[in-house]
Design a protein around this motif. Structure first.
Motif, PDB file in Angstrom:
ATOM      1  N   VAL A 226       0.144   6.348 -10.455  1.00 21.71           N
ATOM      2  CA  VAL A 226      -0.054   6.750  -9.058  1.00 21.71           C
ATOM      3  C   VAL A 226      -0.590   5.577  -8.248  1.00 21.71           C
ATOM      4  O   VAL A 226      -0.111   5.288  -7.145  1.00 21.71           O
ATOM      5  CB  VAL A 226      -1.009   7.957  -8.977  1.00 21.71           C
ATOM      6  N   TYR A 227      -1.600   4.896  -8.782  1.00 22.94           N
ATOM      7  CA  TYR A 227      -2.151   3.736  -8.094  1.00 22.94           C
ATOM      8  C   TYR A 227      -1.086   2.659  -7.879  1.00 22.94           C
ATOM      9  O   TYR A 227      -1.065   1.999  -6.851  1.00 22.94           O
ATOM     10  CB  TYR A 227      -3.295   3.143  -8.917  1.00 22.94           C
ATOM     11  N   ARG A 228      -0.235   2.495  -8.895  1.00 18.55           N
ATOM     12  CA  ARG A 228       0.666   1.361  -8.900  1.00 18.55           C
ATOM     13  C   ARG A 228       1.932   1.595  -8.066  1.00 18.55           C
ATOM     14  O   ARG A 228       2.351   0.716  -7.313  1.00 18.55           O
ATOM     15  CB  ARG A 228       1.056   1.031 -10.341  1.00 18.55           C
ATOM     16  N   SER A 229       2.529   2.776  -8.175  1.00 17.97           N
ATOM     17  CA  SER A 229       3.874   2.901  -7.618  1.00 17.97           C
ATOM     18  C   SER A 229       4.195   4.268  -7.040  1.00 17.97           C
ATOM     19  O   SER A 229       5.371   4.577  -6.855  1.00 17.97           O
ATOM     20  CB  SER A 229       4.914   2.559  -8.705  1.00 17.97           C
ATOM     21  N   TYR A 230       3.197   5.110  -6.741  1.00 19.27           N
ATOM     22  CA  TYR A 230       3.516   6.396  -6.137  1.00 19.27           C
ATOM     23  C   TYR A 230       3.996   6.169  -4.706  1.00 19.27           C
ATOM     24  O   TYR A 230       3.277   5.570  -3.888  1.00 19.27           O
ATOM     25  CB  TYR A 230       2.306   7.322  -6.157  1.00 19.27           C
ATOM     26  N   PRO A 231       5.200   6.612  -4.342  1.00 17.59           N
ATOM     27  CA  PRO A 231       5.764   6.261  -3.023  1.00 17.59           C
ATOM     28  C   PRO A 231       4.910   6.696  -1.839  1.00 17.59           C
ATOM     29  O   PRO A 231       4.805   5.958  -0.849  1.00 17.59           O
ATOM     30  CB  PRO A 231       7.124   6.972  -3.031  1.00 17.59           C
TER      31      PRO A 231
END
Length: 564
Positions: free
Chosen positions: A132-137
């Motif tokens: 979620v931190y890295r790549s949640y749109p």
């Protein structure tokens, strides 16, 4: 029109016009305007994600080309996900071979583009949160609020831009033939007022009452300053807009943090739903296999007359009934895995649909210490973004209030300017040649001042309203922490009771199965004992699900997830 008219017009056109490029290329990196987006997830009692997962990440989502003033249509180029993969065939009878249906077929097909090394085994909650931190749109989209806020600050600073002014006024036909041209600049001062400077030329035959418009042959240079003495000294419209834009930039951080907290909470609950649905599937699958394995033994015993044929048929009915439960559990597990894939993504941002081989066991449960509740409440009041957002909102209202008080003051401006004509004199009196200094005071005040009074009263009401909202927000945060504590403690107590009930139910079911095998029991007793054991195991899974969801709510209530 004389040569001076042409000169002024050309100078203004050259200075004020810029030809924009027809096509502008925009790189759109998902990152904070300052460079790197670093997100923190140091939660007490939670394992830290691996370095690669928790590191700062910059994702390039594509390149956009826009045509500004006509031409070809705008074009966009993005990293488009591959077309959806086909779903597994549904016309196969899952019970043909007397075994449970292949649960992971859908996951394997959806994730055919991923290698096993990319997916990992036994997915833990930290990996989902790191994703979620890295790549949640939605979180990446929220990051663009920083760019919008910076653009608003740039626009507010535009109120202090230097202005170029020019004019040409000509009377080529008539008794008085006159030509007047001027060009100048004005620079607003941050502390109020402005500097101005200019040059003008006056040619021709002027009316006797307009002789001040005439200049010497070389024209007139003029410079001056306008300073406020009462209104607009400490604050004015320009500064108020800039300060509010800067406060709005600070408001982005708590707004994005509030979204991040919600995303982590939702992803955590989706994760535990997936874990619980997987364990429920295993429970239904286990009792299904028990019935399927028992069928062969009953058929052999029926052949030798040890059991009646209706007993065999009754067990076959039980197999079909339990198989239906397995299919329903499979559907729910797949649905929860697909929902979780919205939050769990690979390095390129593609969703990952998990299968049974990724399913972990429930972690050990730990109680919350009631003595820590006051400290957690204070921690939440310091870290929750709602209070910070309201505090910044109050700062904006205070800026508006100061500006309203400013408009309550009379307008009194001091204007000083000096002018000097150059070149040969245009009259024998040489009245244009000496240096000229002008000092003036300009004042204005509304007698009723109702506009300023109305704004002050309105802002006083807004500030009082906001204070009450902040009070309610503090009470709400306190109640949420207390409620999360109560839920975790209550669910923790139920887990121990459910585990003991599961142990007893499993022992009783084993006893009835052994009795049936040696011919001392009956099938109905076995079915009931297995049903009770399965229901008790489901209750335990539900209790664990509620406990870990309460843990997710507790984490959200503390506001520990935030931008670094």
């Amino acid at each position: 029109m004389d040569r001076w008219s042409c000169f002024v017009i050309v100078a203004v056109l050259c200075a004020g016009c810029r030809t924009p490029s027809r096509t502008v290329q925009h790189e759109v990196p998902i990152e904070l305007p300052t460079g790197t987006v670093e997100l923190q997830q140091d939660i007490p009692g939670t394992a830290t994600a691996d370095t690669e997962s928790s590191a700062s990440t910059t994702a390039d989502i594509g390149r956009v080309s826009y045509v500004l003033d006509g031409g070809e249509p705008a074009s966009e180029e993005f990293n488009i996900p591959p077309a959806p993969l086909p779903l597994p065939a549904t016309n196969q009878n899952p019970a043909e071979a007397g075994a449970a249906p292949d649960l992971d077929e859908l996951s394997r097909m959806l994730n055919a583009h991923l290698s096993r090394s990319q997916r990992g085994v036994s997915i833990q909650l930290d990996e989902v949160v790191s994703s979620v931190y890295r790549s949640y749109p939605s979180l990446q989209a929220a990051m663009f609020q920083f760019q919008r806020a910076d653009a608003a600050i740039l626009a507010a600073n535009g109120e202090f831009d230097t202005s170029l002014k020019a004019s040409t006024e000509n009377g080529p036909v008539g008794f008085y033939e006159t030509y007047r041209h001027s060009i100048g600049v004005s620079q607003p001062i941050y502390t109020g007022g402005e500097f101005f400077a200019g040059y003008r030329v006056g040619r021709g035959e002027y009316q006797p009452w307009y002789l001040e418009r005439e200049t010497n042959e070389g024209g007139e240079f003029k410079v001056g300053v306008a300073l406020p003495l009462l209104q607009d000294v400490d604050i004015d419209t320009r500064r108020a807009q800039l300060w509010q834009a800067e406060i709005a930039r600070q408001q982005v951080n708590p707004d994005v943090q509030a979204q991040l907290i919600g995303f982590v909470q939702a992803s955590s609950q989706a994760y535990w739903d997936w874990v619980a649905s997987g364990h429920k599937f295993r429970i239904y699958d286990r009792v299904y296999r028990l019935a399927a394995q028992r069928q062969q033994g009953l058929e052999r015993r029926a052949e030798v007359g040890d059991v009646d044929p209706p007993v065999v048929e009754d067990n076959r009915r039980l197999i079909l009934s339990r198989e239906a439960l397995v299919l329903e559990a499979r559907r729910k597990f797949q649905e929860s895995a697909i929902k979780l894939s919205l939050y769990l993504r690979d390095a390129s941002g593609m969703p990952i649909v998990l299968g049974l081989e990724d399913l972990p066991e429930f972690p050990d449960v730990t109680p919350l210490a009631a003595a820590d509740l006051p400290f957690d409440i204070q921690f939440a009041l310091r870290n929750r973004p709602e209070l910070r957002a309201m505090s910044l909102m109050r700062e904006q209202l205070e800026v508006e209030y100061d500006q309203a008080e400013n408009t309550y003051l009379p307008t009194l401006d001091l204007v000083m300017s000096g002018a000097q004509d150059v070149g040969g004199p245009t009259s024998s009196k040489e009245d244009k040649s000496p240096f000229e200094l002008e000092i003036g005071l300009f004042g204005e005040v509304p007698l009723q001042r109702r506009e300023a009074e109305g704004k002050l009263r309105m802002l006083e009401a807004k500030l009082a309203e906001l204070n009450q909202k902040m009070r309610l927000a503090r009470d709400t945060i306190t109640a949420e922490v207390q409620g999360a504590y109560a839920a975790v403690i209550a669910e923790y107590g139920q887990i121990a009771l459910n585990r003991e009930a599961v142990r007893i139910a499993e022992n009783l079911a084993d006893i009835e199965r052994r009795k049936l095998e040696v011919g001392e029991g009956d099938l109905l007793s076995v079915i009931l004992r297995e049903q009770y054991a399965a229901e008790t195991a489901i209750y335990e899974v539900d209790a664990l699900l509620r406990y870990f969801k309460a843990q997710a709510d507790h984490r959200a209530s503390l506001g520990t997830d935030r931008l670094q």
